[in-house]
Enzyme design. Structure first.
Site, PDB file in Angstrom:
ATOM      1  N   ASP A  75      11.301   4.749  -9.347  1.00  0.00           N
ATOM      2  CA  ASP A  75      11.058   5.299 -10.685  1.00  0.00           C
ATOM      3  C   ASP A  75      11.792   6.618 -10.914  1.00  0.00           C
ATOM      4  OD1 ASP A  75       9.480   3.139 -11.141  1.00  0.00           O
ATOM      5  OD2 ASP A  75       7.615   4.235 -11.472  1.00  0.00           O
ATOM      6  N   LYS A 126      -0.568  -3.987  -3.625  1.00  0.00           N
ATOM      7  CA  LYS A 126      -1.870  -3.365  -3.336  1.00  0.00           C
ATOM      8  C   LYS A 126      -1.847  -1.950  -3.927  1.00  0.00           C
ATOM      9  CE  LYS A 126      -5.069  -1.994   0.352  1.00  0.00           C
ATOM     10  NZ  LYS A 126      -5.050  -0.535   0.162  1.00  0.00           N
ATOM     11  N   SER A 146       0.823  -1.219   0.000  1.00  0.00           N
ATOM     12  CA  SER A 146       0.000   0.000   0.000  1.00  0.00           C
ATOM     13  C   SER A 146       0.858   1.270   0.000  1.00  0.00           C
ATOM     14  CB  SER A 146      -0.967  -0.053   1.185  1.00  0.00           C
ATOM     15  OG  SER A 146      -1.957   0.927   1.084  1.00  0.00           O
TER      16      SER A 146
END
Length: 412
Positions: A322, A336, A311
Site C-alpha cells: 500500500d 487472516k 497474519s
C-alpha cells in the site's frame, strides 16, 4: 396516596435487590474450578472484539455454565472450551498448560522437536505442513510443504486440535516420533520415524545472489515473526548491504505469522515515515502503528507471497504494497485479519482471544479475503532446496522485476 405508592415501589425494589443478593453466592463460596471458569469468562467479556458475542447473551451463558458442578480440572477445561465454541471463532481458543507453554516457546526462538510449521487446511480441516524449518529433522527426512499429516504415533490427527498435534511432535531431543504423511499431488502415503532435536529457531535465512540477475540481489527468507525476528533480519540486511546488494527479495511464502509487534518492527526496517497498519477494537476505535524513520535500506524490494502467507506476514506485505515500497509477487495470501492477545490463567493455562481486527494502510480489511499480489505467478510445490532455482517461478519473476528500470525508479 402518592406517598404510599412511592413507599410500595421502594419496598418492591428493595425486595428484588435483597433476593438477588441472597441468590448470588459470595466469592468465597466459589470452588477453585468455578473461579477458573469465571476468570476465563471475564477475560472474554472484557476483551473479545465482538460485543454481541456472536449474538449470544454472555451473562445468561455465564449463569448456564455456573449451574454445573465442575468435579475436576478437565471438566472445567471442557466447559471453557464449550463456552468459547459459541463464539464460532477458531482463533479464540483455550490453551491447556502444556499448549500454552508450547506457544510461548514457539515465539521465543527455540524449541525441541521435529521442526515443522503446521496448520489446518481451511477447507478440509486436515492437518498439513506449512513448511519444514531449514536444517530440522523433518526437512532432513524429506517432508515437504502441503504434506498432510494423517497420524502422529498412531493417533489420528483428525481428532486433535492444532496445539495438540504440535505438542505431540515436540519432545525431548533424542526421542523419536512416527508420522504418517500423505502427498497431496499423488496420494502417496509414507511413514517417517523422526528423531527429535534441539532446534534454534533463527527465523531468517539470507544469501547474496550474484548469478541470477544483472546486479547482486539480497535474498531474505523469513519463516515466522518470533521475538528474535527483527534482530536477525536487521543483521541479515546489514550484512547484505555491505556485500553490495542492489535490490532485495523478501520471501514471506508459507510464513504463518506470529507476533504483531515483530511484524510492525520489521516493516519499520523498510519504511521511513508511513502508516504500517490500522487496528480496530470492539468499540470501533481506530488506532495505528507507524514507521519511525528507521528504514535501513532504500534499495528496490520485491516480496514473495502465497496462500501460506498469513497474519503478521500479511500486515507486513500489506504495508509494503500500500505504501508502494515493494511489489508483491506470487499468489493470494491466506486472509487472516484478526489480532489475538494471550492471557495467562492462574493454573498456567491460557486463553488466546481475538481482541481487534486490522486494516492495511489503504484501509482494506483482508480477513477471509487475502492480499492480491501485484504480479500473480502460480507455483507448484517445490522442495526447500529448490527455492531460488529455475524451478522457483516466483523467485525468477522477482528477479526479472528487479532488473526492470520502472522498479528501480520506484524505489528511488
Amino acid at each position: 396516596m402518592g406517598s404510599r405508592g412511592f413507599r410500595t415501589t421502594v419496598l418492591v425494589v428493595c425486595a428484588i435487590a435483597l433476593s438477588w443478593i441472597l441468590w448470588m453466592p459470595s466469592a468465597a463460596a466459589f470452588t477453585e474450578e468455578q473461579k477458573l471458569f469465571l476468570q476465563s469468562w471475564r477475560i472474554v467479556n472484557q476483551a473479545y472484539i465482538d460485543d454481541t458475542f456472536n449474538d449470544h447473551n454472555w451473562w445468561v451463558l455465564r449463569q448456564k455454565f455456573m449451574q454445573r458442578h465442575f468435579d475436576n480440572r478437565e471438566e472445567t477445561y471442557d466447559a471453557i472450551r464449550e463456552m468459547l465454541a459459541t463464539l464460532d471463532d477458531p482463533f479464540t481458543r483455550f490453551l491447556a498448560p502444556e499448549q500454552y507453554r508450547s506457544l510461548q516457546v514457539n515465539t521465543s526462538g527455540e524449541l525441541s522437536g521435529v521442526g515443522l510449521q503446521i496448520d489446518l487446511d481451511p477447507e478440509t480441516q486436515q492437518l498439513e505442513v506449512v513448511a519444514p524449518i531449514a536444517g530440522s529433522p523433518a526437512s532432513q527426512v524429506g517432508i515437504e510443504p502441503l504434506d498432510r499429516i494423517l497420524e502422529i504415533d498412531g493417533v489420528d490427527t483428525s481428532k486433535l486440535t492444532l496445539e495438540e498435534a504440535a505438542n505431540r511432535m515436540r519432545g525431548q531431543a533424542g526421542t523419536s516420533v512416527r508420522l504418517k504423511i500423505q502427498r497431496p499431488r499423488n496420494g502417496q502415503i509414507e511413514v517417517y520415524e523422526i528423531v527429535r532435536d534441539r532446534i534454534s529457531l533463527n527465523p531468517v535465512y539470507s544469501t547474496l545472489d550474484t548469478e541470477t540477475g544483472k546486479n547482486p540481489i539480497g535474498y531474505v527468507r523469513l519463516s515466522q515473526f518470533s521475538a528474535n525476528a527483527t534482530t536477525e533480519l536487521t543483521r541479515a540486511i546489514s550484512r547484505l548491504e555491505k556485500q553490495g546488494a542492489q535490490g532485495y527479495i523478501l520471501d514471506l511464502r508459507n510464513n504463518p505469522g506470529g507476533l504483531l509487534q515483530a511484524g510492525v518492527d520489521i516493516a519499520r526496517l523498510w519504511l521511513d515515515n508511513r502508516t504500517i497498519v490500522y487496528t480496530v477494537n470492539r468499540q470501533g476505535v481506530l488506532g495505528s502503528f507507524d514507521a519511525k524513520h528507521s528504514a535501513i535500506t532504500e534499495a528496490p524490494l520485491v516480496v514473495l507471497v502465497n496462500q501460506g502467507t498469513a497474519s503478521a506476514s500479511e500486515i507486513l506485505a500489506g504495508a509494503l504494497q500500500d505504501n508502494d515500497r515493494a511489489i508483491l509477487v506470487g499468489e493470494k495470501t491466506f486472509g487472516k485479519g484478526l489480532i489475538q492477545s494471550l492471557f495467562e490463567l492462574p493454573d498456567d493455562s491460557g486463553l488466546a482471544v481475538t481482541v481487534a481486527k486490522y486494516e492495511t494502510p489503504d484501509r482494506k480489511d483482508i480477513h477471509k479475503v487475502g492480499i492480491i499480489p501485484n504480479k500473480i505467478v502460480s507455483q507448484d510445490p517445490i522442495m526447500l532446496s529448490q527455492v531460488g532455482t529455475k524451478a522457483d517461478k516466483q523467485y525468477q519473476a522477482a528477479v526479472e522485476l528487479l532488473t526492470e528500470k520502472p522498479v528501480l525508479a520506484q524505489a528511488a
